[in-house]
Design an enzyme around this catalytic site. Structure first.
Site, PDB file in Angstrom:
ATOM      1  N   LYS A 118     -10.095   4.383   4.178  1.00 41.19           N
ATOM      2  CA  LYS A 118      -9.040   3.368   4.129  1.00 41.19           C
ATOM      3  C   LYS A 118      -7.870   3.772   5.025  1.00 41.19           C
ATOM      4  O   LYS A 118      -7.283   2.937   5.723  1.00 41.19           O
ATOM      5  CB  LYS A 118      -8.566   3.162   2.681  1.00 41.19           C
ATOM      6  CG  LYS A 118      -9.548   2.368   1.821  1.00 41.19           C
ATOM      7  CD  LYS A 118      -9.563   0.900   2.227  1.00 41.19           C
ATOM      8  CE  LYS A 118     -10.469   0.040   1.380  1.00 41.19           C
ATOM      9  NZ  LYS A 118     -10.527  -1.362   1.854  1.00 41.19           N
ATOM     10  N   TYR A 173     -13.409   7.617   0.300  1.00 39.05           N
ATOM     11  CA  TYR A 173     -12.878   6.250   0.259  1.00 39.05           C
ATOM     12  C   TYR A 173     -11.445   6.234   0.793  1.00 39.05           C
ATOM     13  O   TYR A 173     -11.084   5.416   1.641  1.00 39.05           O
ATOM     14  CB  TYR A 173     -12.918   5.752  -1.180  1.00 39.05           C
ATOM     15  CG  TYR A 173     -12.281   4.403  -1.422  1.00 39.05           C
ATOM     16  CD1 TYR A 173     -12.929   3.234  -1.059  1.00 39.05           C
ATOM     17  CD2 TYR A 173     -11.029   4.303  -2.036  1.00 39.05           C
ATOM     18  CE1 TYR A 173     -12.357   1.996  -1.298  1.00 39.05           C
ATOM     19  CE2 TYR A 173     -10.447   3.067  -2.279  1.00 39.05           C
ATOM     20  CZ  TYR A 173     -11.115   1.917  -1.906  1.00 39.05           C
ATOM     21  OH  TYR A 173     -10.539   0.701  -2.136  1.00 39.05           O
ATOM     22  N   SER A 198      -5.279   1.081  -0.324  1.00 39.89           N
ATOM     23  CA  SER A 198      -5.356   1.561  -1.705  1.00 39.89           C
ATOM     24  C   SER A 198      -4.462   2.765  -1.959  1.00 39.89           C
ATOM     25  O   SER A 198      -4.088   3.475  -1.025  1.00 39.89           O
ATOM     26  CB  SER A 198      -6.825   1.932  -1.942  1.00 39.89           C
ATOM     27  OG  SER A 198      -6.989   2.877  -2.934  1.00 39.89           O
TER      28      SER A 198
END
Lengths: 326, 326
Positions: free
Chosen positions: A154, A150, A126
């Site tokens: 990732k 997050y 992402s």
């Protein structure tokens, strides 16, 4: 060929499954198409099997080894790992984000290693891996300084996949997805949820809150192109990737104001008036740390492409979802 | 103030302990010196306590939660996390490297989070987080592309610490150490072991194998400066670090040929003749992926310094270790 999609009941998972079933085959490691004989869709809720006998919908917790051992065997030659806790939720529930975004990703790599057949594994990553002081255009060699849990999770999964690939445990690849817009359905807990909501809800005659300033720049990709890119990413020749398994996918760089102008172009002023501007510091902080544009020359040289105009993205959403503009 | 050193029986751990005991205090979060009342040295073998009543030597496996819970309590306000599996060993034993370099580092952060008192935690990282096509001078914003499992594990630990710090679970900081040279004692399983061996053994009248080409460029720091930097890194004002908790430590950029020239300058041609040139592809691959120089302006602006001349590094090794040149 047996194929696994984790997060198979999710928005991208279901679309990817439909597309794979329609195509009927995937390129193998030798570059030749192989028929998909079994498509396993793993998720915490039962995925639709589309009434297709090739599909096996499996329900289970991806962070449990026994579940992964049930869905990955020596014949599983392609794995699309889409299961994830989205940015807003991973920030709100740290342990859950770590469990799914980090532990489950590692466990998936471990089960592949244990099986020993070096399957192709595609992770999705992402824009959220970037952050901090960014150059105008993010490049493949720009450092990752995630400003959300997050993003950190990732980035860690990318490093793990890269090392497992380097050691020959898997034939791995990571595609960093732009923010997907326009997503159909309901808002979700992603900090970027508004990037679909401010188009989708107004087209549907409903109000939508925009929590960021109009000048905020986003890096977007349509669901249609995202699915194409996942398949192309998995089919890429490993030799072309070398020891650098992470690819920034092409997308379109637009400000929120430009998105609104495209909405006006396609659906008129009435639709635009349904956007309620209400800034939310929590969302702005996360979204503002992401890059609005990145250099995708590597992905493009490998044949991956994105959109050219956001108005076209809206039009393809209207066509794909059979939207009646209100 | 209670202080913990993991890897407390190791080379850097023992030196750090001696230095902390000699200083007697560490700056607290308020910038004021606080007396060190207890110094816990955790390792898999019993650390020397130097006959000092402030020292508590604890033996245990750092990857076990109960061990970390025994050595970290609400009064542990400074933690130096030095325990690690070195590069060569982490490449040879993947699981062991993951367990100590990744799992134990995460567990340490988790136990701190559970205690809830936001201790200062310093991780050591390494040049090995870099790799791939590197610019001549690595900068703070150069992407991490580790080409070894050790480098990947260290890069992951950096990301974890940064996120735990951002969320306020710990007051964390990471110092990326140059290769330490000259280390006293025996060769170890680090790919960089020769960077000490080709100086230490010849000074001691013994032969040493150099497994890389003379043009290979290394980024070095003496043990003395390394210890100073660990303490300075832990004492840094958190406000100056902001959300970017990783610092590239200053060092000295030298080629192996320049190291040999410095050895000649300090100890003469006889010593140089004891170096046996025998290239080892495995070592060359790992060491060749590391940067030979990095931009350390951020660390320097925070008051951290390195050496200026490798001949001085050799001289300080001779003085510190009371070496008789043979």
């Amino acid at each position: 060929m047996k194929v696994l999609i984790t997060g198979g009941a999710g928005f991208l998972g279901q679309r990817l499954a439909r597309e794979l079933l329609a195509r009927g085959s995937l390129k193998g490691a030798d570059g030749k198409p192989q028929a998909i004989t079994e498509l396993v869709l793993l998720d915490v809720v039962r995925a639709s099997d589309f009434g297709d006998s090739r599909v096996r919908a499996e329900v289970g917790d991806i962070a449990e080894r026994s579940v992964l051992e049930r869905v990955i065997d020596e014949r599983t030659s392609a794995i699309f790992h889409l299961a994830a806790i989205v940015s807003g939720q991973a920030e709100a529930d740290f342990d859950l984000g770590m469990r799914i975004n980090l532990d489950a990703s590692r466990l998936l790599l471990e089960v592949c290693r244990q099986r020993g057949h070096q399957p192709r594994v595609l992770f999705t990553s992402s824009v959220a891996v970037y952050g901090g002081e960014l150059p105008d255009m993010v490049r493949d060699d720009t450092a990752l300084k995630p400003q959300s849990s997050y993003g950190a999770q990732k980035a860690i999964a990318e490093l793990l996949l890269n090392d497992y690939a380097r050691r020959g445990f898997v034939d791995g690849r990571v595609v960093r997805l732009p923010t997907i817009s326009v997503r159909p359905g309901k808002p979700n807990a992603a900090a970027s949820s508004f990037a679909s909501g401010i188009i989708r809800e107004p087209l549907n005659g409903e109000a939508a809150v925009c929590p960021v300033a109009g000048a905020t720049r986003l890096w977007l990709l349509s669901p249609r192109k995202a699915i194409e890119s996942l398949i192309a990413g998995l089919e890429l020749d490993a030799a072309l990737l070398g020891n650098q398994r992470v690819l920034n996918l092409p997308g379109i760089s637009v400000s929120v104001d430009e998105m609104v102008a495209a909405l006006r172009e396609v659906a008129g002023e009435e639709a635009v008036k349904r956007i309620v501007w209400e800034r939310d510091a929590r969302v702005e902080k996360i979204v503002g740390s992401w890059p609005g544009r990145w250099d995708t020359s590597r992905a493009e040289s490998l044949g991956l492409t994105g959109e050219r105009s956001f108005a076209d993205v809206i039009r393809s959403y209207i066509a794909d979802e059979q939207i009646q503009i209100r």
